[in-house]
Design an enzyme around this catalytic site. Structure first.
Site, PDB file in Angstrom:
ATOM      1  N   SER B  61      16.789 -22.547  50.408  1.00  0.00           N
ATOM      2  CA  SER B  61      16.515 -22.338  48.971  1.00  0.00           C
ATOM      3  C   SER B  61      15.458 -23.271  48.401  1.00  0.00           C
ATOM      4  O   SER B  61      14.998 -23.048  47.276  1.00  0.00           O
ATOM      5  CB  SER B  61      17.796 -22.501  48.167  1.00  0.00           C
ATOM      6  OG  SER B  61      18.656 -21.425  48.407  1.00  0.00           O
ATOM      7  N   LYS B  64      12.418 -21.826  47.014  1.00  0.00           N
ATOM      8  CA  LYS B  64      12.382 -21.146  45.698  1.00  0.00           C
ATOM      9  C   LYS B  64      11.364 -21.760  44.739  1.00  0.00           C
ATOM     10  O   LYS B  64      10.588 -21.026  44.127  1.00  0.00           O
ATOM     11  CB  LYS B  64      13.779 -21.074  45.089  1.00  0.00           C
ATOM     12  CG  LYS B  64      14.655 -20.021  45.784  1.00  0.00           C
ATOM     13  CD  LYS B  64      16.117 -20.108  45.380  1.00  0.00           C
ATOM     14  CE  LYS B  64      16.939 -19.016  46.067  1.00  0.00           C
ATOM     15  NZ  LYS B  64      18.386 -19.294  46.053  1.00  0.00           N
ATOM     16  N   TYR B 192      11.137 -12.677  52.185  1.00  0.00           N
ATOM     17  CA  TYR B 192      12.066 -13.680  51.664  1.00  0.00           C
ATOM     18  C   TYR B 192      12.809 -14.401  52.796  1.00  0.00           C
ATOM     19  O   TYR B 192      12.902 -15.633  52.811  1.00  0.00           O
ATOM     20  CB  TYR B 192      13.049 -13.002  50.712  1.00  0.00           C
ATOM     21  CG  TYR B 192      14.071 -13.938  50.124  1.00  0.00           C
ATOM     22  CD1 TYR B 192      13.688 -14.962  49.260  1.00  0.00           C
ATOM     23  CD2 TYR B 192      15.423 -13.807  50.443  1.00  0.00           C
ATOM     24  CE1 TYR B 192      14.628 -15.828  48.714  1.00  0.00           C
ATOM     25  CE2 TYR B 192      16.362 -14.667  49.894  1.00  0.00           C
ATOM     26  CZ  TYR B 192      15.965 -15.678  49.034  1.00  0.00           C
ATOM     27  OH  TYR B 192      16.889 -16.535  48.512  1.00  0.00           O
ATOM     28  N   TYR B 243      22.135 -25.227  42.228  1.00  0.00           N
ATOM     29  CA  TYR B 243      23.188 -24.220  42.205  1.00  0.00           C
ATOM     30  C   TYR B 243      24.001 -24.383  40.933  1.00  0.00           C
ATOM     31  O   TYR B 243      23.463 -24.747  39.894  1.00  0.00           O
ATOM     32  CB  TYR B 243      24.047 -24.334  43.468  1.00  0.00           C
ATOM     33  CG  TYR B 243      23.253 -24.139  44.734  1.00  0.00           C
ATOM     34  CD1 TYR B 243      22.354 -23.089  44.867  1.00  0.00           C
ATOM     35  CD2 TYR B 243      23.375 -25.028  45.782  1.00  0.00           C
ATOM     36  CE1 TYR B 243      21.623 -22.910  46.034  1.00  0.00           C
ATOM     37  CE2 TYR B 243      22.649 -24.854  46.953  1.00  0.00           C
ATOM     38  CZ  TYR B 243      21.772 -23.782  47.069  1.00  0.00           C
ATOM     39  OH  TYR B 243      21.064 -23.614  48.211  1.00  0.00           O
ATOM     40  N   VAL B 261      20.811 -24.720  51.792  1.00  0.00           N
ATOM     41  CA  VAL B 261      21.979 -24.780  52.677  1.00  0.00           C
ATOM     42  C   VAL B 261      21.635 -25.318  54.059  1.00  0.00           C
ATOM     43  O   VAL B 261      22.528 -25.580  54.871  1.00  0.00           O
ATOM     44  CB  VAL B 261      22.691 -23.422  52.834  1.00  0.00           C
ATOM     45  CG1 VAL B 261      23.359 -23.004  51.538  1.00  0.00           C
ATOM     46  CG2 VAL B 261      21.734 -22.358  53.330  1.00  0.00           C
TER      47      VAL B 261
END
Lengths: 307, 307, 307, 307
Positions: B61, B64, B192, B243, B261
């Protein structure tokens, strides 16, 4: 600086026509929709103001960071943190953030001190013989932070809030049924409604914001509260303070702030200044529409963003 | 500084035993749960590292903010902002944040670039002949920001992500049905999944974070992207990056950051430094457990909080 | 009876102007909005019809009770019941009824065979070498129940459904990610889209309904399926069959029924009759508007309610 | 019949060990968990009973169909229907089914008379000088339907319900804030809590159920209320009466019924019989566990299902 404020007020005043004054109670509906005032207090002791900065209005949700601060001063960070979470809810300020009684620890994570549910719990964490006493301590703290002993309550607004506050009653009884709130609901809410009806002006907000921007210390360097509580309040304001528009505000202004449906915005520029705004014409999310605009421009001109 | 890092790593390494390595795909489950590495790069050009800072791991992530940055560079703020909101969702990163097709404008406000739905949309906003091309531009940007042309993709992780990504497929098709996503779903997701499988180490993350902390400029003062995009990315990371633990992180660390993660955390200290962390043992919210601890201690010791 | 039907059709035909023909795919939008047909088959073998009862239209969601029946015939009640719940969801037919992977047993209770999620699972429970084979068994069962070997598929509708079915893809991948659905999503959905595109007329629906009203037996008393499966299907239709208008239908008509966006309604009067309706002008909940009206009047005149 | 009941009670009594007596108030926790009683009254005037059919217990949620009936008798179907919907909510009985004040008409569709929110609204629709008066009319109707003038209120249960009813207070204030409920919340709830505390036995429930099964007429054919109100109540009970287990009950028993946390179940077999059950050991959804079992067996043996 006052020249800049004058210019920005001129540019932003037309925006007041694009919003609406809060009208869920008659006392708020009487506000002049075209009003726009700003007051800035910086770390060098410079005061600057512009527009209707001397109008008094009810503090409404801007009392939430002060309720949080009082609860922190009375109980410490760990206890407050264990009772009310600090995550954004992703929902409107008066939303039902919890459903059924499952597990208090988990439920408490779904509220924060900047939404009504969390702010109502803060009232129960503040020390006092009774709820009148607790309210008086909140009023006293507000006066001390603003260095203005004349701050008082707008009785008409208070009585109207109390009379029409059924959604808040629902939120409070729901928290009772989940074990998140102890005490007599009407007394707790009375304290909350009174606190929301405290009357301030832009200078008061700027002074309170300044203390928060200055690690809890006033101009003379006297510590009113520990620096860690200022960080707590500022962090929660940035992530959850501007109703469900907090993310957009972080992007376009970039400082901790709290708005109220009375038309006020209190903005904290860490290490630099405190800002108080008044303009009662609100957008759909309940934030002062010209207030937002003027903060965006100030942020750009003065490079206020912490990011 | 390296003395401090050594000391903190010793103190925090036992925390790695309180979490679990991600195991939804076999390739991630192979990570050494006790690993803990840190790399810091400050504005004076000082490099400091400690622990297993040289281990390579998948970015997950943490891609992102880079996807967001590429989308901003390709389309500008207004267009990106109109397609994906910036408010915290109050829900887990892979949650279904929208329900039924009603109004694209309203729906887009319910996602942000730090949750899966928003990040998947970012892939469609990035320019490119095809999705292979778009991915290559993301990889190239990552290499440029990290000043490391050897950054590559972990093919095993990529294939596993692709094979098990049904929740992401559901999110993508749902957005298609609401008009939030155009293009061939499998191709978009391929881009992605590949991007999430980019392999970095702590130094890479620290270098990327440094550029974000330095208004888009590298050590030599060369502008890699405009300062306003750095502010955009940093603001969104602070409010939505960790998160559903973003509020707690703002309180206890107080800087923009993004976790993955794979065990990485990238933290941006505006105007001061970039930090890269690796420790794959995760807490229940999916954040590196020793990584969080070490950032809290660093923040306190070095007064990193922006609040 | 045919006199009564003629009269009711005259009274209810103007209602067709208050709704809209489904237009999410072009093939459905071509239907004549003013069409209204009825076919009734009672236990004495009496056939009655009126209006455009001979028009052929796609069965759409009315295939759901047939998919359930085939799944019951192939697996028995206990297995089917363990995989898909029977409670009303309180939401639209294509809603996302489950969120994240927690516990398959609990999740399965949040869907039922009359909503898309449940009907898609039914396709996976039907026996067959492959999904083409499973579909053929559903088509064969439909033909047998309707005693009409000429029932076929509207290829244009099938291809359109397949092309535009992203919401259903999202539902299917979501169930995959929760462990509620096994198998290749595109193949499962191909079976589902084909089944929804089966072409019937009012007589076909009336005949199928008759078997369900007659404990699974045809006029000659031959058992096509056990009485307990008829009870299962009828009970689920009554509580969940009319989209989110099931409660209102139970109140005002009072018999198990299923509607489809193609304009059909199949109504089962236990122990008495089967009814097939066609009128493609729909209300906001997706039910045939004149079809509902005529069933309400029929129910009152013939005292059809089971309550 | 009494032989059959004796046999079924013997078979089902062990099930009482698999549930738990309601214990949210002390008065309910005192019930004997192993108790199991049945009373049946059929259209031929045959009375049959078995087990602890003479134990008195509080009616709890079984008052909901009676509140609905009284509201219908006082206002007619259209008015009641316009104020409270009839669709299953897909949620537990005490769930928050509405969120924020948007549109009363839409909101009212999200509740039904068998969930707490809807039942509380029913109290406001019943005619009376004041809420004491309204309650007395409900008590009187209950006595009339059961042909038992000695039916009274369990004062201990009433006081406990009133003392612990914060969830219901939350629901009521929420409806006030949405415009779904008028009147003094404490008075409305006092009427509701008293009505839930009415004390009945199995025979009372069987007699009430019989009138509902017999189109509103008693044994002598006297009309106590119009047949259409019986249909309304029966339809709503079937689709929404057994908490969030209504679908399963329709499948396995197949008749309109209502259960209460006091351990009672009232089942209506249209045109045939009324059944009253008592067994206070409850399953997780709040339904009497042995009561459900015995109804399933009775339904199979006597072919009671309406499907």
């Amino acid at each position: 600086m006052e020249g800049l404020l004058k210019e920005l007020i001129e540019q932003c005043r037309p925006d007041t026509q694009n919003g609406k004054v809060a009208n869920y109670i008659p006392a708020l509906a009487k506000a002049d929709p075209s009003a726009l005032g700003v007051y800035i207090l910086d770390r060098n002791g410079l005061h600057s103001q512009g527009g209707e900065s001397q109008v008094r209005f009810t503090i409404q949700s801007i009392i939430k960071p002060i309720l949080l601060l009082q609860a922190l001063m009375d109980n410490g960070e760990d206890f407050v943190r264990s009772r009310v979470g600090v995550e954004s809810t992703g929902k409107p300020f008066d939303a039902i953030n919890i459903a059924d009684a499952v597990n208090q620890e988990i439920l408490s994570e779904h509220i924060n001190p900047m939404v009504n549910m969390g702010a109502i719990v803060m009232c129960t964490l503040i020390k006092g013989e009774n709820y009148r006493d607790r309210f008086n301590r909140v009023l006293e703290l507000t006066r001390t932070l603003a260095n203005n002993p004349e701050i008082d309550v707008d009785e008409e607004v208070y009585l109207s809030e109390k009379a029409t506050g059924n959604k808040n009653r629902a939120l409070a009884f729901l928290m009772c049924s989940c074990g998140l709130l102890d005490g007599d609901v009407e007394e707790v809410l009375d304290c909350y409604f009174r606190a929301c009806s405290i009357r301030v002006d832009c200078r008061d907000l700027a002074r309170i914001a300044f203390i928060l921007s200055n690690k809890g210390r006033d101009f003379l360097g006297r510590e009113l509260f520990p620096a860690k509580y200022a960080r707590y309040v500022n962090a929660v304001m940035l992530t959850c303070g501007m109703y469900d528009g907090a993310g957009d505000f972080a992007l376009t202004v970039g400082v901790p702030a709290k708005s109220g449906v009375g038309g006020g915005i209190m903005a904290v520029v860490p290490g630099r200044m405190g800002i108080g705004i008044y303009s009662p014409s609100l957008n759909k999310k309940g934030n002062s529409i010209a207030g937002l605009r003027i903060l965006r421009r100030l942020s750009r001109q003065l490079e206020l963003s912490i990011f």
